[in-house]
Design an enzyme around this catalytic site. Structure first.
Site, PDB file in Angstrom:
ATOM      1  N   TYR A 195       7.447 -11.883 -74.480  1.00 31.98           N
ATOM      2  CA  TYR A 195       7.166 -11.251 -73.185  1.00 31.98           C
ATOM      3  C   TYR A 195       7.646  -9.801 -73.123  1.00 31.98           C
ATOM      4  CZ  TYR A 195       6.446 -10.535 -68.208  1.00 31.98           C
ATOM      5  OH  TYR A 195       6.010 -10.049 -67.003  1.00 31.98           O
TER       6      TYR A 195
ATOM      7  N   ILE B 162       8.005 -24.566 -92.845  1.00 33.44           N
ATOM      8  CA  ILE B 162       8.521 -25.181 -91.623  1.00 33.44           C
ATOM      9  C   ILE B 162       7.302 -25.753 -90.928  1.00 33.44           C
ATOM     10  CG2 ILE B 162       9.696 -24.808 -89.433  1.00 33.44           C
ATOM     11  CD1 ILE B 162      11.448 -22.753 -90.802  1.00 33.44           C
TER      12      ILE B 162
ATOM     13  N   THR C 291       7.776 -26.749 -81.514  1.00 35.64           N
ATOM     14  CA  THR C 291       7.306 -28.132 -81.542  1.00 35.64           C
ATOM     15  C   THR C 291       8.239 -29.060 -80.780  1.00 35.64           C
ATOM     16  OG1 THR C 291       6.415 -27.607 -83.733  1.00 35.64           O
ATOM     17  CG2 THR C 291       6.395 -29.917 -83.087  1.00 35.64           C
TER      18      THR C 291
END
Length: 293
Positions: free
Chosen positions: A106, A205, A44
């Site tokens: 990735y 969270i 965020t």
């Protein structure tokens, strides 16, 4: 490690630079509404687009404003071990209380690779670590059994932020990881936070707590006090907000919401761009519908 609500704080910008005035205003809004932790430089907070020098400024300001009222947890994960260690040392230098370490994206490591990765990190810092599982962003899912092995062998691995929306995995987390003394399980999804907390989780969270910090804190407290109906009422009162803060890629909608509320400019760094006009309309209507504006 904290218990309760940790806000995954946005990073405000103004004309391409950090907007520290707005950041401080937002931090005070969080602290004044009893948030238990500030999570700086997570997803965020647009962490991939923040330089090391900017990270220092953001961490120090969060520590200054939070004082002893809330922990400051710093996102320090990346897709490479050396860069992650560099980010950890930067967080340590600037007074972080703990680290949020996302699974390395990735690369798509095996479960054994994830174990070795977190083990190495834990051996190279004294700070408490939250393992962050968010398969939708990273392309890899760390299994409860792997987290259990990591936390059993690495005493400063203290918590899991679970942003896998599978209730089967969430239940496995709660069944297995609660065997570990003092290990915390946090929801990483606002729309399923009520269910995780009611099943024995330790906190959230949260993205939504940028916008509604007090309401998220109240929901947590109601659940801990056994007042489930009151907590459920909060959950459903803000359910549309939880969902609509993700109608475009996070943090695009939450920055739109905070700009509408007057906290920040609606500015992001490429490759992220501000919310589309239809999204702005939906966010505005959602904020009005749940009484935020």
């Amino acid at each position: 490690m904290f218990e309760g609500i940790g806000t995954a704080i946005v990073t405000p910008f103004k004309e391409g630079k950090l907007d520290i005035e707005s950041y401080e205003k937002l931090l005070n809004f969080q602290i004044n509404n009893q948030i238990n932790a500030i999570i700086v430089l997570g997803t965020t907070g647009e962490a991939p687009n923040i330089s090391l020098d900017e990270r220092e400024i953001l961490i120090k300001k969060a520590k200054e404003v939070s004082g002893n009222k809330a922990q400051v947890i710093v996102g320090a994960g990346s897709n490479g071990l050396n860069h992650t260690i560099e980010l950890i040392k930067n967080a340590e230098k600037n007074g972080a209380d703990g680290l949020l370490i996302v699974t390395p994206y990735y690369n798509k490591p095996t479960q054994n690779g994830l174990y070795e990765y977190y083990k190495y990190i834990a051996e190279h810092t004294d700070l408490d670590i939250i393992v962050y599982n968010v398969p939708s962003r990273t392309g890899i899912n760390i299994l409860p059994e792997t987290v259990y092995k990591i936390a059993s062998d690495c005493k400063n691995v203290k918590a899991l932020k679970e942003a896998n929306s599978s209730f089967e995995q969430i239940n496995k987390d709660l069944l297995l990881l609660k065997e570990l003394k003092d290990f915390k399980i946090f929801s990483g999804n606002d729309d399923t936070a009520f269910q995780l907390l009611a099943s024995g989780g330790d906190g959230v969270i949260s993205v939504a707590s940028n916008v509604i910090p007090l309401q998220m804190v109240q929901m947590f407290k109601f659940i801990k006090n056994g007042e489930i109906e009151k907590a459920r009422n909060i959950h459903f009162s803000y359910y549309k907000l939880f969902k609509n803060l993700f109608i475009e890629t996070n943090p695009i909608p939450v920055k739109a919401a905070l700009s509408i509320m007057g906290f920040i400019n609606n500015e992001l760094r490429l490759p992220l761009v501000p919310a589309s006009e239809p999204t702005m309309k939906i966010i505005t209507e959602t904020l009005k519908g749940c009484g935020v504006i």
